[in-house]
Design a protein around this motif. Structure first.
Motif, PDB file in Angstrom:
ATOM      1  N   GLY A  65     -11.066  -7.109   0.501  1.00 60.03           N
ATOM      2  CA  GLY A  65     -11.282  -6.682  -0.873  1.00 60.03           C
ATOM      3  C   GLY A  65     -12.203  -5.480  -0.967  1.00 60.03           C
ATOM      4  O   GLY A  65     -11.948  -4.538  -1.706  1.00 60.03           O
ATOM      5  N   LYS A  66     -13.280  -5.511  -0.178  1.00 65.74           N
ATOM      6  CA  LYS A  66     -14.214  -4.383  -0.172  1.00 65.74           C
ATOM      7  C   LYS A  66     -13.546  -3.127   0.380  1.00 65.74           C
ATOM      8  O   LYS A  66     -13.757  -2.024  -0.133  1.00 65.74           O
ATOM      9  CB  LYS A  66     -15.465  -4.736   0.626  1.00 65.74           C
ATOM     10  N   ALA A  67     -12.728  -3.291   1.426  1.00 60.35           N
ATOM     11  CA  ALA A  67     -12.011  -2.148   1.990  1.00 60.35           C
ATOM     12  C   ALA A  67     -11.024  -1.584   0.965  1.00 60.35           C
ATOM     13  O   ALA A  67     -10.886  -0.366   0.827  1.00 60.35           O
ATOM     14  CB  ALA A  67     -11.277  -2.563   3.257  1.00 60.35           C
ATOM     15  N   ARG A  68     -10.378  -2.471   0.240  1.00 58.68           N
ATOM     16  CA  ARG A  68      -9.420  -2.036  -0.781  1.00 58.68           C
ATOM     17  C   ARG A  68     -10.142  -1.314  -1.921  1.00 58.68           C
ATOM     18  O   ARG A  68      -9.644  -0.322  -2.457  1.00 58.68           O
ATOM     19  CB  ARG A  68      -8.685  -3.261  -1.313  1.00 58.68           C
ATOM     20  N   GLN A  69     -11.320  -1.799  -2.275  1.00 61.17           N
ATOM     21  CA  GLN A  69     -12.129  -1.133  -3.297  1.00 61.17           C
ATOM     22  C   GLN A  69     -12.477   0.286  -2.853  1.00 61.17           C
ATOM     23  O   GLN A  69     -12.346   1.234  -3.622  1.00 61.17           O
ATOM     24  CB  GLN A  69     -13.437  -1.892  -3.527  1.00 61.17           C
ATOM     25  N   PHE A  70     -12.940   0.409  -1.627  1.00 62.69           N
ATOM     26  CA  PHE A  70     -13.330   1.715  -1.106  1.00 62.69           C
ATOM     27  C   PHE A  70     -12.140   2.663  -1.104  1.00 62.69           C
ATOM     28  O   PHE A  70     -12.251   3.820  -1.508  1.00 62.69           O
ATOM     29  CB  PHE A  70     -13.917   1.577   0.310  1.00 62.69           C
ATOM     30  N   ALA A  71     -10.986   2.182  -0.641  1.00 64.77           N
ATOM     31  CA  ALA A  71      -9.781   3.017  -0.608  1.00 64.77           C
ATOM     32  C   ALA A  71      -9.378   3.432  -2.019  1.00 64.77           C
ATOM     33  O   ALA A  71      -8.993   4.587  -2.251  1.00 64.77           O
ATOM     34  CB  ALA A  71      -8.642   2.271   0.073  1.00 64.77           C
ATOM     35  N   GLY A  72      -9.480   2.525  -2.957  1.00 64.56           N
ATOM     36  CA  GLY A  72      -9.150   2.845  -4.343  1.00 64.56           C
ATOM     37  C   GLY A  72     -10.089   3.874  -4.935  1.00 64.56           C
ATOM     38  O   GLY A  72      -9.662   4.796  -5.642  1.00 64.56           O
ATOM     39  N   GLN A  73     -11.371   3.742  -4.637  1.00 67.60           N
ATOM     40  CA  GLN A  73     -12.347   4.705  -5.143  1.00 67.60           C
ATOM     41  C   GLN A  73     -12.125   6.084  -4.532  1.00 67.60           C
ATOM     42  O   GLN A  73     -12.247   7.106  -5.217  1.00 67.60           O
ATOM     43  CB  GLN A  73     -13.761   4.211  -4.868  1.00 67.60           C
ATOM     44  N   ALA A  74     -11.771   6.116  -3.246  1.00 66.82           N
ATOM     45  CA  ALA A  74     -11.496   7.396  -2.589  1.00 66.82           C
ATOM     46  C   ALA A  74     -10.251   8.045  -3.193  1.00 66.82           C
ATOM     47  O   ALA A  74     -10.234   9.253  -3.456  1.00 66.82           O
ATOM     48  CB  ALA A  74     -11.318   7.186  -1.090  1.00 66.82           C
ATOM     49  N   GLN A  75      -9.210   7.262  -3.423  1.00 61.89           N
ATOM     50  CA  GLN A  75      -7.983   7.797  -4.007  1.00 61.89           C
ATOM     51  C   GLN A  75      -8.242   8.283  -5.440  1.00 61.89           C
ATOM     52  O   GLN A  75      -7.719   9.317  -5.850  1.00 61.89           O
ATOM     53  CB  GLN A  75      -6.884   6.745  -3.990  1.00 61.89           C
ATOM     54  N   SER A  76      -9.058   7.573  -6.170  1.00 60.92           N
ATOM     55  CA  SER A  76      -9.406   7.973  -7.527  1.00 60.92           C
ATOM     56  C   SER A  76     -10.186   9.292  -7.518  1.00 60.92           C
ATOM     57  O   SER A  76      -9.934  10.179  -8.339  1.00 60.92           O
ATOM     58  CB  SER A  76     -10.234   6.879  -8.193  1.00 60.92           C
TER      59      SER A  76
END
Length: 83
Positions: free
Chosen positions: A34-45
């Motif tokens: 979940g934390k990795a997915r959050q980080f990836a989402g924030q980077a993509q954003s």
């Protein structure tokens, strides 16, 4: 709004949910995902924000954008030529 921004925000929300579920269930692997997915989402954003900024700049200031592109191209060419 760039589609990367939208997808990134969605990925961040899903990551937060996954992190929360992992915490509630005591599943540290799910929390980490979940934390990795959050980080990836924030980077993509953030990437989507950058693209929006570049699009706005090129629409509002085309000569500055052309000058910046020429300068960047010259810099990259000089760095590649040094090899």
């Amino acid at each position: 709004m760039d589609e990367n921004k939208i997808e990134g925000v969605a990925e961040d929300v899903v990551g937060k949910l996954q992190d929360g579920m992992g915490g509630a269930l005591g599943d540290s692997a799910m929390q980490a995902k979940g934390k990795a997915r959050q980080f990836a989402g924030q980077a993509q954003s953030a990437y989507g924000d950058a693209l929006d900024t570049v699009r706005d700049l090129t629409a509002d200031q085309p000569l500055i954008a052309i000058g910046a592109a020429l300068g960047l191209g010259f810099l990259v060419g000089a760095l590649v030529a040094r090899r």
